[in-house]
Design a protein around this motif. Structure first.
Motif, PDB file in Angstrom:
ATOM      1  N   ARG A   1       0.839  -1.197   0.000  1.00 57.39           N
ATOM      2  CA  ARG A   1       0.000   0.000   0.000  1.00 57.39           C
ATOM      3  C   ARG A   1       0.873   1.246   0.000  1.00 57.39           C
ATOM      4  NH1 ARG A   1      -3.496   2.668   4.616  1.00 57.39           N
ATOM      5  NH2 ARG A   1      -4.439   4.295   3.343  1.00 57.39           N
ATOM      6  N   GLN A   2       0.652   2.091  -0.977  1.00 58.86           N
ATOM      7  CA  GLN A   2       1.372   3.354  -1.082  1.00 58.86           C
ATOM      8  C   GLN A   2       0.588   4.451  -0.362  1.00 58.86           C
ATOM      9  OE1 GLN A   2       4.440   3.372  -2.663  1.00 58.86           O
ATOM     10  NE2 GLN A   2       4.050   1.168  -2.722  1.00 58.86           N
ATOM     11  N   SER A   3       1.229   5.560  -0.126  1.00 58.76           N
ATOM     12  CA  SER A   3       0.576   6.690   0.543  1.00 58.76           C
ATOM     13  C   SER A   3      -0.464   7.326  -0.376  1.00 58.76           C
ATOM     14  CB  SER A   3       1.618   7.738   0.929  1.00 58.76           C
ATOM     15  OG  SER A   3       2.133   8.348  -0.245  1.00 58.76           O
ATOM     16  N   THR A   4      -1.319   8.135   0.220  1.00 59.78           N
ATOM     17  CA  THR A   4      -2.330   8.860  -0.556  1.00 59.78           C
ATOM     18  C   THR A   4      -1.659   9.778  -1.564  1.00 59.78           C
ATOM     19  OG1 THR A   4      -3.812   8.777   1.349  1.00 59.78           O
ATOM     20  CG2 THR A   4      -4.362  10.348  -0.364  1.00 59.78           C
ATOM     21  N   ALA A   5      -0.564  10.418  -1.179  1.00 60.88           N
ATOM     22  CA  ALA A   5       0.153  11.319  -2.090  1.00 60.88           C
ATOM     23  C   ALA A   5       0.709  10.553  -3.289  1.00 60.88           C
ATOM     24  CB  ALA A   5       1.277  12.037  -1.346  1.00 60.88           C
ATOM     25  N   THR A   6       1.257   9.366  -3.055  1.00 54.86           N
ATOM     26  CA  THR A   6       1.784   8.546  -4.145  1.00 54.86           C
ATOM     27  C   THR A   6       0.654   8.096  -5.062  1.00 54.86           C
ATOM     28  OG1 THR A   6       3.612   7.789  -2.767  1.00 54.86           O
ATOM     29  CG2 THR A   6       3.094   6.454  -4.699  1.00 54.86           C
ATOM     30  N   LEU A   7      -0.465   7.673  -4.484  1.00 56.67           N
ATOM     31  CA  LEU A   7      -1.633   7.284  -5.278  1.00 56.67           C
ATOM     32  C   LEU A   7      -2.076   8.444  -6.160  1.00 56.67           C
ATOM     33  CD1 LEU A   7      -4.075   5.437  -5.984  1.00 56.67           C
ATOM     34  CD2 LEU A   7      -5.227   6.456  -4.012  1.00 56.67           C
ATOM     35  N   ARG A   8      -2.183   9.624  -5.575  1.00 52.99           N
ATOM     36  CA  ARG A   8      -2.600  10.814  -6.327  1.00 52.99           C
ATOM     37  C   ARG A   8      -1.646  11.071  -7.499  1.00 52.99           C
ATOM     38  NH1 ARG A   8      -5.610  15.403  -5.568  1.00 52.99           N
ATOM     39  NH2 ARG A   8      -4.792  17.278  -6.519  1.00 52.99           N
ATOM     40  N   ASN A   9      -0.338  11.022  -7.233  1.00 53.29           N
ATOM     41  CA  ASN A   9       0.653  11.248  -8.290  1.00 53.29           C
ATOM     42  C   ASN A   9       0.569  10.184  -9.378  1.00 53.29           C
ATOM     43  OD1 ASN A   9       1.635  13.580  -7.089  1.00 53.29           O
ATOM     44  ND2 ASN A   9       3.216  12.486  -5.950  1.00 53.29           N
ATOM     45  N   ASP A  10       0.347   8.928  -8.985  1.00 51.81           N
ATOM     46  CA  ASP A  10       0.228   7.843  -9.967  1.00 51.81           C
ATOM     47  C   ASP A  10      -0.990   8.042 -10.868  1.00 51.81           C
ATOM     48  OD1 ASP A  10       2.480   6.737  -8.860  1.00 51.81           O
ATOM     49  OD2 ASP A  10       1.455   5.040  -7.921  1.00 51.81           O
ATOM     50  N   LEU A  11      -2.097   8.495 -10.281  1.00 51.67           N
ATOM     51  CA  LEU A  11      -3.305   8.737 -11.084  1.00 51.67           C
ATOM     52  C   LEU A  11      -3.115   9.934 -12.008  1.00 51.67           C
ATOM     53  CD1 LEU A  11      -5.973   8.008  -8.349  1.00 51.67           C
ATOM     54  CD2 LEU A  11      -5.637   6.703 -10.466  1.00 51.67           C
ATOM     55  N   LEU A  12      -2.467  10.981 -11.533  1.00 49.57           N
ATOM     56  CA  LEU A  12      -2.201  12.154 -12.376  1.00 49.57           C
ATOM     57  C   LEU A  12      -1.209  11.828 -13.496  1.00 49.57           C
ATOM     58  CD1 LEU A  12      -2.085  14.957  -9.677  1.00 49.57           C
ATOM     59  CD2 LEU A  12      -3.774  14.730 -11.516  1.00 49.57           C
ATOM     60  N   ALA A  13      -0.319  10.858 -13.253  1.00 42.27           N
ATOM     61  CA  ALA A  13       0.685  10.470 -14.253  1.00 42.27           C
ATOM     62  C   ALA A  13       0.069   9.763 -15.461  1.00 42.27           C
ATOM     63  CB  ALA A  13       1.745   9.583 -13.609  1.00 42.27           C
ATOM     64  N   ILE A  14      -1.199   9.385 -15.374  1.00 43.30           N
ATOM     65  CA  ILE A  14      -1.878   8.728 -16.496  1.00 43.30           C
ATOM     66  C   ILE A  14      -2.072   9.702 -17.658  1.00 43.30           C
ATOM     67  CG2 ILE A  14      -4.078   7.684 -17.205  1.00 43.30           C
ATOM     68  CD1 ILE A  14      -4.227   6.520 -14.355  1.00 43.30           C
ATOM     69  N   ASN A  15      -2.098  10.996 -17.374  1.00 44.28           N
ATOM     70  CA  ASN A  15      -2.315  12.005 -18.421  1.00 44.28           C
ATOM     71  C   ASN A  15      -1.300  11.870 -19.545  1.00 44.28           C
ATOM     72  OD1 ASN A  15      -4.545  13.451 -17.389  1.00 44.28           O
ATOM     73  ND2 ASN A  15      -3.218  14.465 -15.908  1.00 44.28           N
ATOM     74  N   ARG A  16      -1.793  11.966 -20.776  1.00 43.78           N
ATOM     75  CA  ARG A  16      -0.950  12.014 -21.968  1.00 43.78           C
ATOM     76  C   ARG A  16      -1.711  12.773 -23.049  1.00 43.78           C
ATOM     77  NH1 ARG A  16      -3.591   7.240 -22.050  1.00 43.78           N
ATOM     78  NH2 ARG A  16      -4.110   6.359 -24.068  1.00 43.78           N
ATOM     79  N   LYS A  17      -0.999  13.411 -23.934  1.00 40.08           N
ATOM     80  CA  LYS A  17      -1.629  14.265 -24.948  1.00 40.08           C
ATOM     81  C   LYS A  17      -2.557  13.499 -25.876  1.00 40.08           C
ATOM     82  CE  LYS A  17       1.807  17.861 -24.990  1.00 40.08           C
ATOM     83  NZ  LYS A  17       2.714  18.689 -25.761  1.00 40.08           N
ATOM     84  N   THR A  18      -2.257  12.246 -26.152  1.00 43.98           N
ATOM     85  CA  THR A  18      -3.045  11.479 -27.115  1.00 43.98           C
ATOM     86  C   THR A  18      -4.300  10.848 -26.524  1.00 43.98           C
ATOM     87  OG1 THR A  18      -1.673   9.531 -26.699  1.00 43.98           O
ATOM     88  CG2 THR A  18      -1.036  10.963 -28.550  1.00 43.98           C
ATOM     89  N   ALA A  19      -4.433  10.880 -25.206  1.00 44.69           N
ATOM     90  CA  ALA A  19      -5.612  10.272 -24.560  1.00 44.69           C
ATOM     91  C   ALA A  19      -6.833  11.175 -24.752  1.00 44.69           C
ATOM     92  CB  ALA A  19      -5.354  10.052 -23.084  1.00 44.69           C
ATOM     93  N   PRO A  20      -8.005  10.577 -24.901  1.00 42.55           N
ATOM     94  CA  PRO A  20      -9.223  11.390 -25.059  1.00 42.55           C
ATOM     95  C   PRO A  20      -9.779  11.886 -23.720  1.00 42.55           C
ATOM     96  CG  PRO A  20      -9.760   9.088 -25.252  1.00 42.55           C
ATOM     97  CD  PRO A  20      -8.257   9.164 -25.106  1.00 42.55           C
ATOM     98  N   PHE A  21      -9.018  11.729 -22.641  1.00 42.05           N
ATOM     99  CA  PHE A  21      -9.463  12.188 -21.319  1.00 42.05           C
ATOM    100  C   PHE A  21      -8.291  12.815 -20.576  1.00 42.05           C
ATOM    101  CE2 PHE A  21      -7.948   7.901 -20.711  1.00 42.05           C
ATOM    102  CZ  PHE A  21      -7.235   7.959 -19.531  1.00 42.05           C
ATOM    103  N   ILE A  22      -8.614  13.513 -19.508  1.00 45.44           N
ATOM    104  CA  ILE A  22      -7.605  14.145 -18.677  1.00 45.44           C
ATOM    105  C   ILE A  22      -7.937  13.855 -17.208  1.00 45.44           C
ATOM    106  CG2 ILE A  22      -8.841  16.340 -18.597  1.00 45.44           C
ATOM    107  CD1 ILE A  22      -6.061  17.705 -18.587  1.00 45.44           C
ATOM    108  N   VAL A  23      -6.906  13.663 -16.389  1.00 42.56           N
ATOM    109  CA  VAL A  23      -7.080  13.509 -14.950  1.00 42.56           C
ATOM    110  C   VAL A  23      -6.623  14.825 -14.332  1.00 42.56           C
ATOM    111  CG1 VAL A  23      -6.485  12.184 -12.886  1.00 42.56           C
ATOM    112  CG2 VAL A  23      -6.610  11.035 -15.111  1.00 42.56           C
ATOM    113  N   ARG A  24      -7.485  15.429 -13.515  1.00 45.96           N
ATOM    114  CA  ARG A  24      -7.182  16.745 -12.957  1.00 45.96           C
ATOM    115  C   ARG A  24      -7.617  16.810 -11.500  1.00 45.96           C
ATOM    116  NH1 ARG A  24     -11.866  19.358 -12.320  1.00 45.96           N
ATOM    117  NH2 ARG A  24     -13.614  18.871 -13.693  1.00 45.96           N
ATOM    118  N   ASP A  25      -7.230  17.900 -10.841  1.00 46.39           N
ATOM    119  CA  ASP A  25      -7.620  18.136  -9.456  1.00 46.39           C
ATOM    120  C   ASP A  25      -9.138  18.239  -9.370  1.00 46.39           C
ATOM    121  OD1 ASP A  25      -6.977  18.849  -6.645  1.00 46.39           O
ATOM    122  OD2 ASP A  25      -7.935  20.736  -7.222  1.00 46.39           O
ATOM    123  N   GLY A  26      -9.721  17.676  -8.335  1.00 46.55           N
ATOM    124  CA  GLY A  26     -11.173  17.653  -8.203  1.00 46.55           C
ATOM    125  C   GLY A  26     -11.733  18.643  -7.209  1.00 46.55           C
ATOM    126  N   LYS A  27     -10.921  19.592  -6.775  1.00 46.86           N
ATOM    127  CA  LYS A  27     -11.371  20.554  -5.763  1.00 46.86           C
ATOM    128  C   LYS A  27     -12.663  21.276  -6.167  1.00 46.86           C
ATOM    129  CE  LYS A  27      -8.314  22.460  -3.263  1.00 46.86           C
ATOM    130  NZ  LYS A  27      -7.199  23.240  -2.739  1.00 46.86           N
TER     131      LYS A  27
END
Length: 170
Positions: free
Chosen positions: A19-45
């Motif tokens: 189990r990784q920390s919440t911060a690591t999980l957040r960074n891993d999910l944000l790292a999914i972003n790529r220019k060619t993807a039809p979606f974006i992962v962003r802050d949910g505030k």
């Protein structure tokens, strides 16, 4: 795996995963972003959640395809981290508007959805273009798994479970 886990969208963390920390999980999910993807992962505030994965309909390249098709679709996966249960709690949201204008009709339809959604759709149209040639005017595809699969895999690599929420608090 319990009988209804698949139906409700529960995918527990893989056995033996660190189990990784919440911060690591957040960074891993944000790292999914790529220019060619039809979606974006962003802050949910703005939505009151930790992260949001959103179909890139507002992106000029993708928006043009949907506009030509007479569609406007917003699809979001809202994610909230639950450290006490080591889970990412998620809910899907979708709004779509379809419009058609012509002589002598004008039509508009709209719908909204919140819960857990599976969808795979596509569209294509051929017509005469401005230069009077005949050909493909637009083509689009939409697949909720294209957004969710990399998110679930990233959560599992971080040792976190994935829980879909249809009713109740996220």
């Amino acid at each position: 795996m319990k009988l209804f886990d698949w139906l409700i969208g529960y995918k527990p963390a893989p056995k033996g995963a660190d189990r990784q920390s919440t911060a690591t999980l957040r960074n891993d999910l944000l790292a999914i972003n790529r220019k060619t993807a039809p979606f974006i992962v962003r802050d949910g505030k703005p939505e009151g959640v930790d992260l949001v994965a959103e179909w890139k309909i507002v992106d000029a390249r993708w928006y043009e395809l949907f506009a030509k098709a007479g569609l406007q679709k917003v699809f979001k996966v809202l994610m909230k981290f639950d450290p006490s249960n080591c889970e990412v709690r998620v809910v899907d949201q979708e709004w779509s508007v379809e419009w058609r204008a012509g002589v002598p009709t004008l039509a508009l339809s709209a719908n909204a959805f919140r819960g857990r959604k599976w969808e795979k759709s596509f569209g294509m149209a051929f017509a005469f273009k401005e230069d009077l040639s005949y050909g493909k005017v637009y083509e689009y595809r939409f697949n909720t798994a294209e957004i969710k699969t990399p998110l679930i895999e990233a959560a599992h690599r971080a040792g976190w479970g994935w829980r879909g929420v249809a009713f109740g608090k996220l």
